[in-house]
Design a protein around this motif. Structure first.
Motif, PDB file in Angstrom:
ATOM      1  N   ASP A  46     -11.292 -54.426  -1.324  1.00 20.37           N
ATOM      2  CA  ASP A  46     -11.266 -53.136  -0.951  1.00 20.37           C
ATOM      3  C   ASP A  46     -10.979 -52.002  -1.877  1.00 20.37           C
ATOM      4  O   ASP A  46      -9.994 -52.115  -2.475  1.00 20.37           O
ATOM      5  CB  ASP A  46     -10.179 -52.584   0.450  1.00 20.37           C
ATOM      6  N   PHE A  47     -11.549 -51.024  -1.504  1.00 18.49           N
ATOM      7  CA  PHE A  47     -11.553 -49.807  -2.496  1.00 18.49           C
ATOM      8  C   PHE A  47     -10.029 -49.045  -2.128  1.00 18.49           C
ATOM      9  O   PHE A  47      -9.669 -48.953  -0.997  1.00 18.49           O
ATOM     10  CB  PHE A  47     -12.397 -48.828  -2.588  1.00 18.49           C
ATOM     11  N   VAL A  48      -9.287 -48.905  -3.322  1.00 17.05           N
ATOM     12  CA  VAL A  48      -7.988 -48.077  -2.983  1.00 17.05           C
ATOM     13  C   VAL A  48      -8.216 -46.506  -3.539  1.00 17.05           C
ATOM     14  O   VAL A  48      -7.895 -45.645  -2.985  1.00 17.05           O
ATOM     15  CB  VAL A  48      -6.931 -48.759  -3.834  1.00 17.05           C
ATOM     16  N   ALA A  49      -8.573 -46.390  -4.918  1.00 17.33           N
ATOM     17  CA  ALA A  49      -8.678 -45.036  -5.452  1.00 17.33           C
ATOM     18  C   ALA A  49      -9.473 -45.192  -6.857  1.00 17.33           C
ATOM     19  O   ALA A  49      -9.672 -46.430  -7.399  1.00 17.33           O
ATOM     20  CB  ALA A  49      -7.020 -44.846  -6.101  1.00 17.33           C
ATOM     21  N   ALA A  50      -9.866 -43.959  -7.264  1.00 13.70           N
ATOM     22  CA  ALA A  50     -10.615 -43.913  -8.474  1.00 13.70           C
ATOM     23  C   ALA A  50     -10.375 -42.341  -9.194  1.00 13.70           C
ATOM     24  O   ALA A  50      -9.938 -41.577  -8.476  1.00 13.70           O
ATOM     25  CB  ALA A  50     -12.141 -43.920  -8.052  1.00 13.70           C
ATOM     26  N   VAL A  51     -10.677 -42.636 -10.456  1.00  7.87           N
ATOM     27  CA  VAL A  51     -10.449 -41.444 -11.329  1.00  7.87           C
ATOM     28  C   VAL A  51     -11.720 -41.315 -12.127  1.00  7.87           C
ATOM     29  O   VAL A  51     -12.040 -42.253 -12.572  1.00  7.87           O
ATOM     30  CB  VAL A  51      -9.119 -41.403 -11.985  1.00  7.87           C
ATOM     31  N   SER A  52     -11.975 -40.012 -12.320  1.00  8.73           N
ATOM     32  CA  SER A  52     -13.222 -39.689 -13.380  1.00  8.73           C
ATOM     33  C   SER A  52     -12.843 -39.966 -14.611  1.00  8.73           C
ATOM     34  O   SER A  52     -11.664 -40.190 -14.975  1.00  8.73           O
ATOM     35  CB  SER A  52     -13.587 -38.390 -13.152  1.00  8.73           C
ATOM     36  N   ARG A  53     -13.721 -40.023 -15.507  1.00  2.00           N
ATOM     37  CA  ARG A  53     -13.453 -40.039 -17.108  1.00  2.00           C
ATOM     38  C   ARG A  53     -12.329 -38.929 -17.686  1.00  2.00           C
ATOM     39  O   ARG A  53     -11.438 -39.406 -18.554  1.00  2.00           O
ATOM     40  CB  ARG A  53     -14.616 -39.854 -17.746  1.00  2.00           C
ATOM     41  N   SER A  54     -12.322 -37.986 -17.188  1.00  3.40           N
ATOM     42  CA  SER A  54     -11.467 -36.896 -17.697  1.00  3.40           C
ATOM     43  C   SER A  54     -10.190 -36.921 -16.963  1.00  3.40           C
ATOM     44  O   SER A  54      -9.272 -36.260 -17.462  1.00  3.40           O
ATOM     45  CB  SER A  54     -12.275 -35.477 -17.630  1.00  3.40           C
ATOM     46  N   GLY A  55     -10.217 -37.513 -15.697  1.00  6.93           N
ATOM     47  CA  GLY A  55      -9.005 -37.357 -15.007  1.00  6.93           C
ATOM     48  C   GLY A  55      -8.969 -36.329 -13.865  1.00  6.93           C
ATOM     49  O   GLY A  55      -7.961 -36.230 -13.049  1.00  6.93           O
ATOM     50  N   GLY A  56      -9.986 -35.475 -13.948  1.00 10.43           N
ATOM     51  CA  GLY A  56     -10.068 -34.290 -13.155  1.00 10.43           C
ATOM     52  C   GLY A  56     -10.481 -34.345 -11.663  1.00 10.43           C
ATOM     53  O   GLY A  56     -10.026 -33.662 -10.784  1.00 10.43           O
ATOM     54  N   VAL A  57     -11.050 -35.761 -11.437  1.00 13.01           N
ATOM     55  CA  VAL A  57     -11.508 -35.711  -9.961  1.00 13.01           C
ATOM     56  C   VAL A  57     -10.720 -37.385  -9.734  1.00 13.01           C
ATOM     57  O   VAL A  57     -11.042 -38.262 -10.336  1.00 13.01           O
ATOM     58  CB  VAL A  57     -13.050 -35.971 -10.140  1.00 13.01           C
ATOM     59  N   THR A  58     -10.482 -37.286  -8.475  1.00 16.27           N
ATOM     60  CA  THR A  58      -9.827 -38.471  -7.929  1.00 16.27           C
ATOM     61  C   THR A  58     -10.316 -38.656  -6.457  1.00 16.27           C
ATOM     62  O   THR A  58     -10.776 -37.808  -5.788  1.00 16.27           O
ATOM     63  CB  THR A  58      -8.269 -38.560  -7.956  1.00 16.27           C
ATOM     64  N   ARG A  59     -10.540 -39.946  -6.046  1.00 19.73           N
ATOM     65  CA  ARG A  59     -10.821 -40.717  -4.774  1.00 19.73           C
ATOM     66  C   ARG A  59      -9.909 -41.458  -4.155  1.00 19.73           C
ATOM     67  O   ARG A  59      -9.429 -42.210  -5.105  1.00 19.73           O
ATOM     68  CB  ARG A  59     -12.150 -40.969  -4.537  1.00 19.73           C
ATOM     69  N   TYR A  60      -9.646 -41.436  -2.938  1.00 23.23           N
ATOM     70  CA  TYR A  60      -8.521 -42.192  -2.185  1.00 23.23           C
ATOM     71  C   TYR A  60      -9.207 -42.819  -0.895  1.00 23.23           C
ATOM     72  O   TYR A  60     -10.089 -42.087  -0.347  1.00 23.23           O
ATOM     73  CB  TYR A  60      -7.352 -41.654  -2.152  1.00 23.23           C
ATOM     74  N   ALA A  61      -8.872 -44.168  -0.891  1.00 20.91           N
ATOM     75  CA  ALA A  61      -9.033 -44.609   0.559  1.00 20.91           C
ATOM     76  C   ALA A  61      -8.139 -43.849   1.667  1.00 20.91           C
ATOM     77  O   ALA A  61      -6.798 -43.661   1.251  1.00 20.91           O
ATOM     78  CB  ALA A  61      -8.599 -46.147   0.509  1.00 20.91           C
ATOM     79  N   ASP A  62      -8.580 -43.821   2.739  1.00 23.95           N
ATOM     80  CA  ASP A  62      -7.780 -43.162   3.802  1.00 23.95           C
ATOM     81  C   ASP A  62      -6.269 -43.727   4.009  1.00 23.95           C
ATOM     82  O   ASP A  62      -5.205 -43.026   4.286  1.00 23.95           O
ATOM     83  CB  ASP A  62      -8.483 -42.989   5.190  1.00 23.95           C
ATOM     84  N   SER A  63      -6.376 -45.046   3.841  1.00 24.88           N
ATOM     85  CA  SER A  63      -5.283 -45.679   4.127  1.00 24.88           C
ATOM     86  C   SER A  63      -3.963 -45.508   3.032  1.00 24.88           C
ATOM     87  O   SER A  63      -2.829 -45.800   3.107  1.00 24.88           O
ATOM     88  CB  SER A  63      -5.400 -47.300   4.213  1.00 24.88           C
ATOM     89  N   VAL A  64      -4.371 -44.736   1.965  1.00 29.39           N
ATOM     90  CA  VAL A  64      -3.273 -44.789   1.101  1.00 29.39           C
ATOM     91  C   VAL A  64      -3.197 -43.031   0.535  1.00 29.39           C
ATOM     92  O   VAL A  64      -2.298 -42.732  -0.158  1.00 29.39           O
ATOM     93  CB  VAL A  64      -3.907 -45.361  -0.236  1.00 29.39           C
ATOM     94  N   LYS A  65      -3.997 -42.281   1.221  1.00 32.82           N
ATOM     95  CA  LYS A  65      -3.764 -40.823   0.831  1.00 32.82           C
ATOM     96  C   LYS A  65      -2.452 -40.291   1.084  1.00 32.82           C
ATOM     97  O   LYS A  65      -1.947 -40.615   2.123  1.00 32.82           O
ATOM     98  CB  LYS A  65      -4.838 -40.363   1.465  1.00 32.82           C
ATOM     99  N   GLY A  66      -1.875 -39.606   0.251  1.00 33.01           N
ATOM    100  CA  GLY A  66      -0.594 -39.035   0.493  1.00 33.01           C
ATOM    101  C   GLY A  66       0.447 -39.841  -0.040  1.00 33.01           C
ATOM    102  O   GLY A  66       1.824 -39.362  -0.070  1.00 33.01           O
ATOM    103  N   ARG A  67       0.128 -41.201  -0.247  1.00 31.59           N
ATOM    104  CA  ARG A  67       1.129 -42.213  -0.826  1.00 31.59           C
ATOM    105  C   ARG A  67       0.986 -42.743  -2.209  1.00 31.59           C
ATOM    106  O   ARG A  67       2.062 -42.728  -2.889  1.00 31.59           O
ATOM    107  CB  ARG A  67       1.192 -43.345   0.267  1.00 31.59           C
ATOM    108  N   PHE A  68      -0.161 -42.719  -2.352  1.00 26.73           N
ATOM    109  CA  PHE A  68      -0.682 -43.426  -3.764  1.00 26.73           C
ATOM    110  C   PHE A  68      -1.470 -42.215  -4.757  1.00 26.73           C
ATOM    111  O   PHE A  68      -2.135 -41.424  -4.228  1.00 26.73           O
ATOM    112  CB  PHE A  68      -1.758 -44.543  -3.947  1.00 26.73           C
TER     113      PHE A  68
END
Length: 121
Positions: A46-68
């Motif tokens: 399962d997907f957990v998190a992602a970060v763009s090339r510059s680090g300026g954009v991040t994405r999170y799975a709902d299950s880890v938002k606010g913790r990871f």
């Protein structure tokens, strides 16, 4: 070619923290979006998190938002996953991954070997 080496897993009590690292080879690290996935026994990866090339954009799975928190250091060719307030359901093998260009999961073509995270209740 990109080689990814995951590290930082271990055994921690519920409520504790761990920081995973993924070191990448090569001189083109900043051309890759980076990800963390996890796979629990008997379940799909399962997907957990992602970060763009510059680090300026991040994405999170709902299950880890606010913790990871995912971050990267392009000077060190490393991506991190800071995991706080860990829960037993976070127990899994964690894998980092890379895709050339923007965050597009379907374009992932490099994977780390995985690092085990075990959270005890």
């Amino acid at each position: 070619q990109v080689r990814l080496v995951d590290s930082g897993g271990g055994l921690v009590q519920a409520g504790g923290s761990l920081r995973l690292s993924c070191a990448a080879s090569g001189r083109t690290f900043n051309m890759y979006a980076m990800y963390w996935f996890r796979q629990a026994p008997g379940k799909e990866r399962d997907f957990v998190a992602a970060v763009s090339r510059s680090g300026g954009v991040t994405r999170y799975a709902d299950s880890v938002k606010g913790r990871f928190t995912i971050s990267r250091d392009n000077a060190e060719n490393t991506v991190y996953l800071q995991m706080n307030n860990l829960k037993p359901e976070d127990t899994a093998v964690y894998y980092c991954a890379a895709s050339l260009g923007s965050i597009v999961i379907e374009n992932i073509n490099y994977w780390g070997q995985g690092t085990q995270v075990t959270v005890s209740s």
